[in-house]
Design a protein around this motif. Structure first.
Motif, PDB file in Angstrom:
ATOM      1  N   LYS A 140       0.836  -1.205   0.000  1.00 49.78           N
ATOM      2  CA  LYS A 140       0.000   0.000   0.000  1.00 49.78           C
ATOM      3  C   LYS A 140       0.871   1.255   0.000  1.00 49.78           C
ATOM      4  O   LYS A 140       0.605   2.221  -0.727  1.00 49.78           O
ATOM      5  N   GLU A 148       1.042   4.114  -2.899  1.00 52.89           N
ATOM      6  CA  GLU A 148       0.800   5.518  -2.573  1.00 52.89           C
ATOM      7  C   GLU A 148       1.964   6.380  -3.029  1.00 52.89           C
ATOM      8  O   GLU A 148       1.775   7.472  -3.590  1.00 52.89           O
ATOM      9  N   PHE A 154       2.024   6.974  -6.923  1.00 48.48           N
ATOM     10  CA  PHE A 154       1.065   7.948  -7.449  1.00 48.48           C
ATOM     11  C   PHE A 154       1.210   9.334  -6.825  1.00 48.48           C
ATOM     12  O   PHE A 154       0.391  10.213  -7.091  1.00 48.48           O
ATOM     13  N   SER A 155       2.243   9.532  -6.018  1.00 49.36           N
ATOM     14  CA  SER A 155       2.471  10.843  -5.412  1.00 49.36           C
ATOM     15  C   SER A 155       3.254  11.739  -6.358  1.00 49.36           C
ATOM     16  O   SER A 155       3.843  11.282  -7.348  1.00 49.36           O
ATOM     17  N   GLU A 167      -8.994   0.571  -3.450  1.00 46.74           N
ATOM     18  CA  GLU A 167      -7.994   1.452  -2.849  1.00 46.74           C
ATOM     19  C   GLU A 167      -6.969   1.905  -3.892  1.00 46.74           C
ATOM     20  O   GLU A 167      -6.550   3.069  -3.900  1.00 46.74           O
ATOM     21  N   ILE A 168      -6.564   0.988  -4.743  1.00 45.19           N
ATOM     22  CA  ILE A 168      -5.613   1.351  -5.801  1.00 45.19           C
ATOM     23  C   ILE A 168      -6.262   2.355  -6.753  1.00 45.19           C
ATOM     24  O   ILE A 168      -5.630   3.348  -7.144  1.00 45.19           O
ATOM     25  N   ALA A 212      -6.219   5.753  -5.161  1.00 48.27           N
ATOM     26  CA  ALA A 212      -4.897   6.392  -5.195  1.00 48.27           C
ATOM     27  C   ALA A 212      -4.582   6.914  -6.595  1.00 48.27           C
ATOM     28  O   ALA A 212      -4.039   8.012  -6.756  1.00 48.27           O
ATOM     29  N   ARG A 263      -6.716  10.041  -7.398  1.00 45.45           N
ATOM     30  CA  ARG A 263      -6.269  11.244  -6.678  1.00 45.45           C
ATOM     31  C   ARG A 263      -4.939  11.770  -7.199  1.00 45.45           C
ATOM     32  O   ARG A 263      -4.553  12.907  -6.909  1.00 45.45           O
ATOM     33  N   SER A 264      -4.213  10.948  -7.918  1.00 43.29           N
ATOM     34  CA  SER A 264      -2.855  11.296  -8.333  1.00 43.29           C
ATOM     35  C   SER A 264      -2.833  12.524  -9.232  1.00 43.29           C
ATOM     36  O   SER A 264      -3.726  12.745 -10.058  1.00 43.29           O
TER      37      SER A 264
END
Length: 314
Positions: free
Chosen positions: A59, A63, A66-67, A106-107, A110, A113-114
């Motif tokens: 996870k 995260e 994709f940040s 969840e993926i 993420a 939102r990236s």
């Protein structure tokens, strides 16, 4: 700024796999460089049993992928996948009942939102087609943010197969990235990879799934183009309008006329014909079109590239 997280897990208690690490290594190697050897993706490769890949660690890595503000963030996973009443999961070795791994929802969250310009998710696992259709929405409609493309090995109800030490799906994806899915400019896109895989699978029971929400051209890898750009640009010279036919005569053929101006033109036209951009009119081959003073014209594909040249996209 092109980064990729590539994950391959073989080491599952009581349910080991054989091909996932090999698949992850193959994907990482082909993504690291373009066909000319130039740098492409910065790849982070995670494999188990070489490393301990827990739910929490995976996870965190997703995260991190994709940040920030990369041009492309790409996630590849090869391992077990499962689906239950709560949705789809990519399974980690520390799985437990009702906590099997990282939720596909969840993926998706993420990735959605990236701030990356383009996000690509490639899953080679059973039931991977569940990705992009969140159970929380009570809808079968894929909910993808702009710039997100998803390519999965199978439908949500299907298994993904291994053969000869490799996943059937991943082997085809690697072939596509090596050039099988390249266009005439040498670009390989998520859509062209899907088209290549879908056609190549043939009678296999698993069917790949492709979901996308993009508004710009996204190239994952480039190879040496089959027709150099400087040659492609001559389309508008040889065909001033896409409806025009290029008139030929025997002087275009080296063995007949050896015209220093016309012979190179026919060589270019023959190359265009070999990749489906041009066809002779009234003859089967360009040679006979020249010898019999016929002509050649653009195909539908040729018109597409003529337009790209005209718009200065080549």
């Amino acid at each position: 700024m092109r980064k990729a997280l590539v994950v391959g897990i073989n080491a599952y208690p009581n349910a080991p796999l054989q091909a996932c690490i090999n698949d992850a290594i193959s994907i990482s190697q082909v993504l690291e460089a373009h066909g000319d050897g130039g740098p492409n993706f910065g790849v982070k490769l995670l494999t188990s049993p070489s490393e301990t890949i827990t739910r929490a660690r995976l996870k965190g890595e997703i995260e991190s992928l994709f940040s920030g503000y990369p041009d492309i963030a790409l996630l590849y996973f090869s391992g077990h996948g499962t689906i239950n009443s709560f949705g789809g999961y990519i399974v980690t070795p520390d799985f437990q009942k009702y906590d099997e791994g990282v939720s596909m929802d969840e993926i998706l969250g993420a990735a959605n939102r990236s701030k990356a310009k383009d996000k690509v998710v490639v899953l080679d696992c059973c039931h991977s087609g569940a990705f992009g259709s969140p159970t929380t929405s009570s809808s079968n409609v894929a909910q993808l943010s702009e710039g997100l493309s998803v390519l999965t090995a199978s439908r949500d109800s299907e298994s993904a197969f291994e053969i000869n030490g490799s996943g059937v799906f991943t082997a085809l994806v690697v072939n596509a990235l090596q050039g099988g899915a390249a266009d005439l400019r040498g670009h390989i896109t998520p859509g062209s990879i899907y088209a290549y895989v879908d056609q190549a699978l043939g009678p296999w029971d698993q069917r790949p799934i492709f979901k996308t929400n993009v508004t710009r051209f996204t190239s994952l890898r480039t190879i040496r183009p089959p027709v150099p750009p400087e040659k492609l640009r001559k389309l508008v010279e040889y065909f001033p309008s896409p409806q025009d036919e290029h008139k030929l005569d025997p002087s275009y053929e080296f063995t007949a006329g050896n015209d220093p101006v016309k012979v190179p033109i026919l060589q270019d036209l023959q190359k265009f014909a070999s990749v489906g951009l041009v066809v002779p009119v009234g003859e089967e081959f360009m040679y006979f079109a020249a010898m019999n003073s016929k002509s050649c014209r653009l195909t539908a594909l040729g018109f597409q590239y003529w337009r790209m040249v005209s718009d200065k996209l080549v």
